[in-house]
Scaffold this active site. Sequence first.
Site, PDB file in Angstrom:
ATOM      1  N   CYS A  30       0.845  -1.195   0.000  1.00 56.48           N
ATOM      2  CA  CYS A  30       0.000   0.000   0.000  1.00 56.48           C
ATOM      3  C   CYS A  30       0.883   1.248   0.000  1.00 56.48           C
ATOM      4  CB  CYS A  30      -0.921   0.031   1.212  1.00 56.48           C
ATOM      5  SG  CYS A  30      -1.929   1.525   1.235  1.00 56.48           S
ATOM      6  N   THR A  40     -10.955  -0.554  -9.783  1.00 60.70           N
ATOM      7  CA  THR A  40     -11.539   0.750 -10.087  1.00 60.70           C
ATOM      8  C   THR A  40     -12.797   0.641 -10.943  1.00 60.70           C
ATOM      9  OG1 THR A  40      -9.346   1.722  -9.902  1.00 60.70           O
ATOM     10  CG2 THR A  40     -10.970   3.013 -11.094  1.00 60.70           C
TER      11      THR A  40
END
Lengths: 304, 274
Positions: free
Chosen positions: A131, A267
């Site tokens: 991340c 996404t």
Amino acid sequence: MRVKMRVNLGGLGMKNPVTTASGTFASGREYSDFVKLSALGALTTKGVSLHAWEGNATPRIAETPSGMLNSIGLQNPGVKKFLENDIPWLRKQNVPIIVNVSGHTLNEYLILLKILEEEKSIDAYELNISCPNVDAGGMTFGSDVKSVEEIVTRARALATKPLIVKLTPNVGDIAEIARAAESSGADALSLINTVLGMAIDARTKKPLLARVVGGLSGPAVKPIALRMVYETYQAVSIPLLGMGGIMNGEDAVEFMLAGATAVAVGTANFVNPRATIEVIEGIQNYCEIYGVKDVNELIGGLQC
Amino acid sequence: METRFDEQGIVRANKPVGAGLYLMELEAEKTAHSIAPGQFVHLRLPRMEAHILRRPFSIYSATPENATIEILYQCVGFGTAHLSELLVGEVLDVMGPLGNTWHTPDSAERALLVGGGVGAAPLFMLAEELLGKGIAFDVVLGAQRKDALVCRTRFEALFMGGSVHAFSLAHANSTLFCATDDGSFGHGGFCTELSKDLLSKQAYDYMAVCGPEPMMRIAVQQALECDTPCEVSLEKRMACGVGACLSCVVDTSEGKKRSCVDGPVFDARKVVFA
């Protein structure tokens, strides 16, 4: 023609090659009006950490050409709430559960894994060492061979379920990192996490994200993701979970041709809440049109 | 929570209504039948090319008989500029009904609605609802100039329409107040000057506020000072619209809340304004 869609991702059986990209689908409940979760190959949860994390300041997202930046910062209520609120519901959905495991320190990852090991309905772990939006942990673990070896070895010793290690694209040599994860006991690798980027408003001279930098996702990163899946496929023999800008079935097939055994839709869920289902249907259609009887025939089928 | 869906909407009208504002009428049957005051839709526009994300919009009005909804919007960037160019007959994806609703207590006797600029739009369906419930209310609208007070005529019609007339008689002094920054219509100054004045003269047991953040901050402060229960409708940058991505979080006294599912309507006492 009936296409065989079943794949095996390092010991995790999936009835089709499609899962969700961590952080884009919560624990599934938010999308359950749009998607029958049992139709998915697996569901990958939002990153879970030992303690609750507040995440970063807003604005946390910005639209950029053919993509978006995010700097959510792994906001989550912590593993206790996750096991109380999400798992009991998710367990009833009849879909394999991949839990994305996040931490600030090596110890946090390991304590978290011990707690998750107690929960029988979890099918696999995705170890998030990639991340870009947290100051400690996250990507810093995944950028260096030594720390990848250490964390994967220690996690492997604890985990009795398939261990998928999620890699960051923000490294010089992805193959080197991938080999380190494989030799340390990873059952599969997932890639790519988001690409570190930023956006600026020239009129105000300010960054569009409160954190200034964030992770780029969406179709803009697909060529980078394909290249990295391709390079990793050459470097390791464990299966890959490919992701990065997959919007439809054809995108997914491209990832499989580059070497992915399964794919994650991220996404695209924000653009189209039924994206996961349409990707599954798209892969099936492709196989029917091109006479592919078993989706496994696609894996690494790129002809150079 | 009711079932959410993604339906195709057809543009029935899309016209400028002054001061950079546009009014779009969409045929979207399921949305028209299910949207409640305060909720919003998440639109995916055709031909957006490299701009991939949806855009959230509040609902100005819904007419289930005609299967239509109306959206009042301001051109502020690429998405809204593109929206303003959509032609009658074009099709777009409408995700809805999203978010929570206003929570006017049924026991409320008099409500105050304060709308700044395009923020007046999500208050109109609330006004209709209050009218139906027989709850008296006053409305304060503010804009930069007269031509930007586009919601004024609708609110006027609401106050003066047939059934409304009886209502007005039953609840004397239900009034629409307007303010313009340049004094070209109504009070010359901010709408919060009007709300301050009203709150000092009248007892309200519910207040609903929507508009630019600085204006909302002032209105909320006024409500807190006179202990009037108050709700605000907040707008944040949003991606998924269903509570998954955690982009649109709002700081509250109970931690970070998602404006797409925990809001967009929030108890003003709990919102921590930046």
